[in-house]
Write a protein that holds these residues in place. Sequence first.
Motif, PDB file in Angstrom:
ATOM      1  N   UNK A 200      37.607  45.303  23.816  1.00 48.21           N
ATOM      2  CA  UNK A 200      37.709  43.962  24.398  1.00 48.21           C
ATOM      3  C   UNK A 200      39.120  43.721  24.927  1.00 48.21           C
ATOM      4  N   UNK A 201      40.131  44.139  24.157  1.00 45.04           N
ATOM      5  CA  UNK A 201      41.518  43.963  24.601  1.00 45.04           C
ATOM      6  C   UNK A 201      41.800  44.791  25.851  1.00 45.04           C
ATOM      7  N   UNK A 202      41.292  46.010  25.895  1.00 42.34           N
ATOM      8  CA  UNK A 202      41.502  46.870  27.071  1.00 42.34           C
ATOM      9  C   UNK A 202      40.809  46.288  28.292  1.00 42.34           C
ATOM     10  N   UNK A 203      39.575  45.811  28.113  1.00 46.49           N
ATOM     11  CA  UNK A 203      38.845  45.213  29.240  1.00 46.49           C
ATOM     12  C   UNK A 203      39.557  43.967  29.748  1.00 46.49           C
ATOM     13  N   UNK A 204      40.075  43.164  28.824  1.00 47.73           N
ATOM     14  CA  UNK A 204      40.790  41.955  29.232  1.00 47.73           C
ATOM     15  C   UNK A 204      42.046  42.319  30.016  1.00 47.73           C
ATOM     16  N   UNK A 205      42.740  43.349  29.569  1.00 47.18           N
ATOM     17  CA  UNK A 205      43.936  43.819  30.281  1.00 47.18           C
ATOM     18  C   UNK A 205      43.586  44.258  31.692  1.00 47.18           C
ATOM     19  N   UNK A 206      42.536  45.061  31.823  1.00 48.69           N
ATOM     20  CA  UNK A 206      42.167  45.561  33.152  1.00 48.69           C
ATOM     21  C   UNK A 206      41.724  44.424  34.067  1.00 48.69           C
ATOM     22  N   UNK A 207      40.992  43.461  33.531  1.00 49.28           N
ATOM     23  CA  UNK A 207      40.490  42.354  34.353  1.00 49.28           C
ATOM     24  C   UNK A 207      41.618  41.456  34.850  1.00 49.28           C
ATOM     25  N   UNK A 208      42.625  41.267  34.001  1.00 50.38           N
ATOM     26  CA  UNK A 208      43.715  40.347  34.344  1.00 50.38           C
ATOM     27  C   UNK A 208      44.892  41.028  35.019  1.00 50.38           C
ATOM     28  N   UNK A 209      44.850  42.338  35.174  1.00 50.50           N
ATOM     29  CA  UNK A 209      45.992  43.086  35.685  1.00 50.50           C
ATOM     30  C   UNK A 209      46.383  42.641  37.088  1.00 50.50           C
ATOM     31  N   UNK A 210      47.678  42.408  37.265  1.00 52.00           N
ATOM     32  CA  UNK A 210      48.235  42.060  38.573  1.00 52.00           C
ATOM     33  C   UNK A 210      49.078  43.224  39.065  1.00 52.00           C
ATOM     34  N   UNK A 211      48.704  43.863  40.170  1.00 52.95           N
ATOM     35  CA  UNK A 211      49.499  44.989  40.679  1.00 52.95           C
ATOM     36  C   UNK A 211      50.948  44.583  40.894  1.00 52.95           C
ATOM     37  N   UNK A 212      51.841  45.508  40.624  1.00 52.20           N
ATOM     38  CA  UNK A 212      53.271  45.243  40.760  1.00 52.20           C
ATOM     39  C   UNK A 212      53.941  46.446  41.399  1.00 52.20           C
ATOM     40  N   UNK A 213      55.232  46.301  41.645  1.00 48.18           N
ATOM     41  CA  UNK A 213      55.991  47.427  42.186  1.00 48.18           C
ATOM     42  C   UNK A 213      56.074  48.560  41.175  1.00 48.18           C
ATOM     43  N   UNK A 214      55.863  48.258  39.894  1.00 47.22           N
ATOM     44  CA  UNK A 214      55.931  49.272  38.845  1.00 47.22           C
ATOM     45  C   UNK A 214      54.596  49.970  38.616  1.00 47.22           C
TER      46      UNK A 214
END
Length: 338
Positions: A200-214
């Motif tokens: 659940x934590x991994x899925x939440x991370x992937x869903x909310x991820x904002x692409x960055x320069x890093x």
Amino acid sequence: MDDTTARLASVRWSVLDRALTRRGQHPADALRGTVRFARQVEDLGYHRFWVAEHHGVPGVAGSAPTVLAAAVAAATDRIRVGTGGVMLPNHRPLVVAEQFGVLASLFPGRVDMGLGRSVGFTGPVRDALGVDKGAAERFGEQLTELLGYFEGRAPIDAPPATGLDVPAYVLAVGSGADIAAAHGLPLVMAHLSDEDRMLTAIDRYRSAFRPSARAERPEVILAVNAAVADTAERARLLQIPEAWATAWSRTRGVFPPLDPPDEILARAMTERERRHFDEARAGQLHGDEEAMAEALARLIDRTGAQELLLTLSSHDDAARLDSTRRLARLAGLAAPVG
């Protein structure tokens, strides 16, 4: 190449060492053991070697991760070196930026900045560090400030960090997964016995991820306490000392040096000790090579992780190295164990 082998070969393999001490061992010997182990891990072909941060813990010698990482980097040639992690609430972001700036300047292209939000385990330790439990809630603000020193967004320069590209990673402790997603950074997720909560934590991370320069896309490094031996029972014994030290800390507030597994199993544990001992063992994986290949391939499938960060704190250094060799063999990094 069969399906299991292909899945294991599809990810990077790395090692986390916590510099735990054995009963009767001087902390200096444990630290030298970490440096020696890093050289062995590099020879086996692993991708990176990370060290951790603990304060005021009798059973842990690794209290200054950037200093220990410097010693590891100086003793190795190719392997990436970093922290898993520096606990940012314990430090000023400027000082952390300067430390990693020095590391990255001395060892260009090899340094990782793994960051966590934990504070000291006990009240006296937090007092000595000058932080309180609430400091963890300021982790996101501190992370923004820290990255700003590297990216030229801070009100002052922080040489030699300013302008350096030092990869940053966030440990998934508490709200770490959400903070990693908001900052567009890779996530280091510990393997949990409650795999549904982990996923659940991994899925939440992937869903909310904002692409960055890093990082343009989500990246998950899965930290796994794993032991391999020629039999499942021998592999199980390798993990007993750390599980008992964890149970001891949960019942007495102090994480002690590691005891031999046969002495631990001969003890008459209280009901509370047994409960914490079993809980500590629940998230560990152990077995012979065939069983561990299947277990790790399954984890890769379920989590979609791009990397495994393996850790094992055993009372027996030779057996730990043997386990690390066997895991390298599963990954296709090393020659068969003879």
